[in-house]
Design a protein around this motif. Sequence first.
Motif, PDB file in Angstrom:
ATOM      1  N   GLN A  21       7.116   9.143 -58.934  1.00 31.44           N
ATOM      2  CA  GLN A  21       6.856   9.509 -57.542  1.00 31.44           C
ATOM      3  C   GLN A  21       5.702  10.501 -57.423  1.00 31.44           C
ATOM      4  OE1 GLN A  21      10.260  10.527 -55.032  1.00 31.44           O
ATOM      5  NE2 GLN A  21      11.641   9.505 -56.451  1.00 31.44           N
ATOM      6  N   SER A  22       5.655  11.469 -58.353  1.00 31.16           N
ATOM      7  CA  SER A  22       4.634  12.522 -58.278  1.00 31.16           C
ATOM      8  C   SER A  22       3.227  12.002 -58.536  1.00 31.16           C
ATOM      9  CB  SER A  22       4.967  13.641 -59.270  1.00 31.16           C
ATOM     10  OG  SER A  22       4.855  13.174 -60.605  1.00 31.16           O
ATOM     11  N   ARG A  23       3.125  10.809 -59.121  1.00 34.02           N
ATOM     12  CA  ARG A  23       1.816  10.242 -59.443  1.00 34.02           C
ATOM     13  C   ARG A  23       1.396   9.134 -58.480  1.00 34.02           C
ATOM     14  NH1 ARG A  23       4.092  12.447 -63.716  1.00 34.02           N
ATOM     15  NH2 ARG A  23       2.794  13.375 -65.361  1.00 34.02           N
ATOM     16  N   CYS A  24       2.199   8.918 -57.438  1.00 32.96           N
ATOM     17  CA  CYS A  24       1.906   7.873 -56.445  1.00 32.96           C
ATOM     18  C   CYS A  24       1.743   8.490 -55.060  1.00 32.96           C
ATOM     19  CB  CYS A  24       3.053   6.861 -56.378  1.00 32.96           C
ATOM     20  SG  CYS A  24       3.392   5.981 -57.907  1.00 32.96           S
ATOM     21  N   VAL A  25       1.022   7.800 -54.208  1.00 30.97           N
ATOM     22  CA  VAL A  25       0.998   8.133 -52.780  1.00 30.97           C
ATOM     23  C   VAL A  25       2.186   7.412 -52.140  1.00 30.97           C
ATOM     24  CG1 VAL A  25      -0.254   7.906 -50.609  1.00 30.97           C
ATOM     25  CG2 VAL A  25      -1.496   8.421 -52.727  1.00 30.97           C
ATOM     26  N   THR A  26       3.115   8.177 -51.567  1.00 27.36           N
ATOM     27  CA  THR A  26       4.302   7.577 -50.962  1.00 27.36           C
ATOM     28  C   THR A  26       4.093   7.400 -49.464  1.00 27.36           C
ATOM     29  OG1 THR A  26       5.778   8.530 -52.619  1.00 27.36           O
ATOM     30  CG2 THR A  26       6.786   7.838 -50.551  1.00 27.36           C
ATOM     31  N   LEU A  27       4.300   6.179 -48.996  1.00 32.30           N
ATOM     32  CA  LEU A  27       4.176   5.852 -47.575  1.00 32.30           C
ATOM     33  C   LEU A  27       5.541   5.394 -47.070  1.00 32.30           C
ATOM     34  CD1 LEU A  27       0.819   3.843 -47.734  1.00 32.30           C
ATOM     35  CD2 LEU A  27       1.113   6.252 -47.134  1.00 32.30           C
ATOM     36  N   ASN A  28       6.126   6.161 -46.157  1.00 30.48           N
ATOM     37  CA  ASN A  28       7.451   5.842 -45.623  1.00 30.48           C
ATOM     38  C   ASN A  28       7.310   5.071 -44.316  1.00 30.48           C
ATOM     39  OD1 ASN A  28       9.283   7.235 -47.531  1.00 30.48           O
ATOM     40  ND2 ASN A  28       8.182   9.056 -46.837  1.00 30.48           N
ATOM     41  N   LEU A  29       7.801   3.833 -44.309  1.00 24.30           N
ATOM     42  CA  LEU A  29       7.738   3.016 -43.097  1.00 24.30           C
ATOM     43  C   LEU A  29       8.843   3.442 -42.140  1.00 24.30           C
ATOM     44  CD1 LEU A  29       6.174   1.307 -45.284  1.00 24.30           C
ATOM     45  CD2 LEU A  29       6.699  -0.646 -43.838  1.00 24.30           C
ATOM     46  N   LYS A  30       8.465   3.773 -40.921  1.00 24.01           N
ATOM     47  CA  LYS A  30       9.415   4.285 -39.942  1.00 24.01           C
ATOM     48  C   LYS A  30       9.961   3.151 -39.077  1.00 24.01           C
ATOM     49  CE  LYS A  30       7.020   8.723 -39.707  1.00 24.01           C
ATOM     50  NZ  LYS A  30       6.189   9.624 -38.881  1.00 24.01           N
ATOM     51  N   PRO A  31      11.171   3.339 -38.534  1.00 24.88           N
ATOM     52  CA  PRO A  31      11.699   2.336 -37.606  1.00 24.88           C
ATOM     53  C   PRO A  31      10.757   2.173 -36.419  1.00 24.88           C
ATOM     54  CG  PRO A  31      13.408   3.897 -38.242  1.00 24.88           C
ATOM     55  CD  PRO A  31      12.117   4.451 -38.755  1.00 24.88           C
ATOM     56  N   LEU A  32      10.634   0.948 -35.927  1.00 21.68           N
ATOM     57  CA  LEU A  32       9.785   0.678 -34.764  1.00 21.68           C
ATOM     58  C   LEU A  32      10.545   1.009 -33.479  1.00 21.68           C
ATOM     59  CD1 LEU A  32       8.295  -2.779 -35.813  1.00 21.68           C
ATOM     60  CD2 LEU A  32       7.321  -0.514 -36.184  1.00 21.68           C
ATOM     61  N   SER A  33       9.803   1.239 -32.417  1.00 18.34           N
ATOM     62  CA  SER A  33      10.447   1.465 -31.124  1.00 18.34           C
ATOM     63  C   SER A  33      10.999   0.135 -30.593  1.00 18.34           C
ATOM     64  CB  SER A  33       9.448   2.046 -30.118  1.00 18.34           C
ATOM     65  OG  SER A  33       8.520   1.047 -29.720  1.00 18.34           O
ATOM     66  N   ASN A  34      12.000   0.231 -29.725  1.00 16.19           N
ATOM     67  CA  ASN A  34      12.556  -0.984 -29.118  1.00 16.19           C
ATOM     68  C   ASN A  34      11.490  -1.769 -28.370  1.00 16.19           C
ATOM     69  OD1 ASN A  34      14.999  -0.279 -30.145  1.00 16.19           O
ATOM     70  ND2 ASN A  34      16.018   0.100 -28.194  1.00 16.19           N
ATOM     71  N   ASN A  35      10.570  -1.053 -27.718  1.00 16.13           N
ATOM     72  CA  ASN A  35       9.521  -1.739 -26.953  1.00 16.13           C
ATOM     73  C   ASN A  35       8.556  -2.494 -27.859  1.00 16.13           C
ATOM     74  OD1 ASN A  35      10.510  -0.961 -24.470  1.00 16.13           O
ATOM     75  ND2 ASN A  35       9.236   0.866 -24.334  1.00 16.13           N
ATOM     76  N   GLU A  36       8.238  -1.914 -29.038  1.00 19.40           N
ATOM     77  CA  GLU A  36       7.355  -2.599 -29.983  1.00 19.40           C
ATOM     78  C   GLU A  36       7.996  -3.905 -30.457  1.00 19.40           C
ATOM     79  OE1 GLU A  36       4.751   0.759 -32.351  1.00 19.40           O
ATOM     80  OE2 GLU A  36       6.906   0.694 -32.737  1.00 19.40           O
ATOM     81  N   ILE A  37       9.298  -3.824 -30.783  1.00 19.59           N
ATOM     82  CA  ILE A  37      10.003  -5.007 -31.274  1.00 19.59           C
ATOM     83  C   ILE A  37      10.156  -6.043 -30.161  1.00 19.59           C
ATOM     84  CG2 ILE A  37      12.214  -5.869 -32.131  1.00 19.59           C
ATOM     85  CD1 ILE A  37      12.483  -3.331 -33.757  1.00 19.59           C
ATOM     86  N   ALA A  38      10.621  -5.600 -29.008  1.00 24.16           N
ATOM     87  CA  ALA A  38      10.837  -6.539 -27.897  1.00 24.16           C
ATOM     88  C   ALA A  38       9.523  -7.190 -27.474  1.00 24.16           C
ATOM     89  CB  ALA A  38      11.480  -5.807 -26.714  1.00 24.16           C
ATOM     90  N   GLY A  39       8.442  -6.411 -27.478  1.00 28.34           N
ATOM     91  CA  GLY A  39       7.136  -6.966 -27.121  1.00 28.34           C
ATOM     92  C   GLY A  39       6.706  -8.058 -28.078  1.00 28.34           C
ATOM     93  N   TYR A  40       6.951  -7.833 -29.368  1.00 26.13           N
ATOM     94  CA  TYR A  40       6.606  -8.845 -30.374  1.00 26.13           C
ATOM     95  C   TYR A  40       7.455 -10.101 -30.179  1.00 26.13           C
ATOM     96  CZ  TYR A  40       5.886 -11.142 -34.868  1.00 26.13           C
ATOM     97  OH  TYR A  40       5.586 -12.062 -35.839  1.00 26.13           O
ATOM     98  N   LEU A  41       8.751  -9.920 -29.943  1.00 30.81           N
ATOM     99  CA  LEU A  41       9.652 -11.068 -29.808  1.00 30.81           C
ATOM    100  C   LEU A  41       9.314 -11.914 -28.582  1.00 30.81           C
ATOM    101  CD1 LEU A  41      13.092  -9.412 -30.728  1.00 30.81           C
ATOM    102  CD2 LEU A  41      11.610 -10.790 -32.202  1.00 30.81           C
ATOM    103  N   THR A  42       8.947 -11.266 -27.496  1.00 30.05           N
ATOM    104  CA  THR A  42       8.608 -12.034 -26.293  1.00 30.05           C
ATOM    105  C   THR A  42       7.240 -12.721 -26.455  1.00 30.05           C
ATOM    106  OG1 THR A  42       7.754  -9.994 -25.279  1.00 30.05           O
ATOM    107  CG2 THR A  42       9.981 -10.664 -24.681  1.00 30.05           C
TER     108      THR A  42
END
Length: 329
Positions: free
Chosen positions: A159-180
């Motif tokens: 872990q100390s030798r890598c760049v860690t990128l944490n993917l965060k939960p999306l907003s409901n609007n982002e998900i719903a917009g994609y689904l529609t």
Amino acid sequence: MANFKDIIGQQQIKNHLQIAIKQNTISHAYILCGEKGSGKRTVSDAIAQTIQCENRAGGIDSCEICKSCMQAKSHNHPDIKYITHEKASISVDDIREQLNNDISIKPYSSQYKVYIIPDSNKMTEQAQNALLKTIEEPPSYAVIILITDNISGILPTIQSRCVTLNLKPLSNNEIAGYLTAHLKLEPERAQIAAGFCQGNMGKAIRFASSEDFQEMKDEILSLLKSVDKMSVTEIVNSIKNFSKNKHNINDYLDLMLLWYRDVLMFKVTKDTNLLLYQGEYKAISKQASIRGYEDIEKIIKAIDKAKIRLDANVNFEIVLELMVLALKE
């Protein structure tokens, strides 16, 4: 494969990576961390395809039409490699044979050689120590991407030798917009799927396009609208019948949570526009009128507690009975 335009949300991560790509400061090792369905594979594919692209659009995204992009899309790129494993864990031999022994060979046709390790937390300690030696002194052209939904399974030294990128939960609007927009779902169904999936796009797509999900939602709504007239035994039997496949019980409980959060929301605001189950506003309004705030909060806590107990393998029927007793009280 994918490019950065395919990534939904995660703007901070996209900006970080695209700046690094444009400035040629890409790291030799990344950890992409997030729950299953959060888009880790899309991000890793976008990194790989973009840095190998022969004609990057604006320097920050793949062109999708050059030879390299076409090879990446068909998973046939000689300088993009996925570490695979046949057993439950990724062994030291898997890492040595597929990565360590290969990485010393220069790229065949590109500027970089990219190694992607899905489920990297499944590496044995021996495998991780073998990888560590490579990460400590990688060739200048190497980029190693570890994908994980459990970063605690990766050694701190890696872990100390890598760049860690944490993917965060999306907003409901982002998900719903994609689904529609992409799945052509009606807005109400898209909003329910988005709320149900709690920021997880993969889960939202899977359930929104599933007839099983629609059937499951209809079953649980039918129960919840009649719950005040039913006995504890009738409610328990209904839920048991729904979830004969016990791995689905958490999905039913999540749909119940959304219902009671709607009841609470309506009691507080009286605004039907804020409801996920907008088509059921009459039943929700009725339940909000006969239950106090504390009662609704107790029900929500009881459902949450049932999920925790089921995860801890407490007896299935006992868990349901305790939850339904709290619901009826």
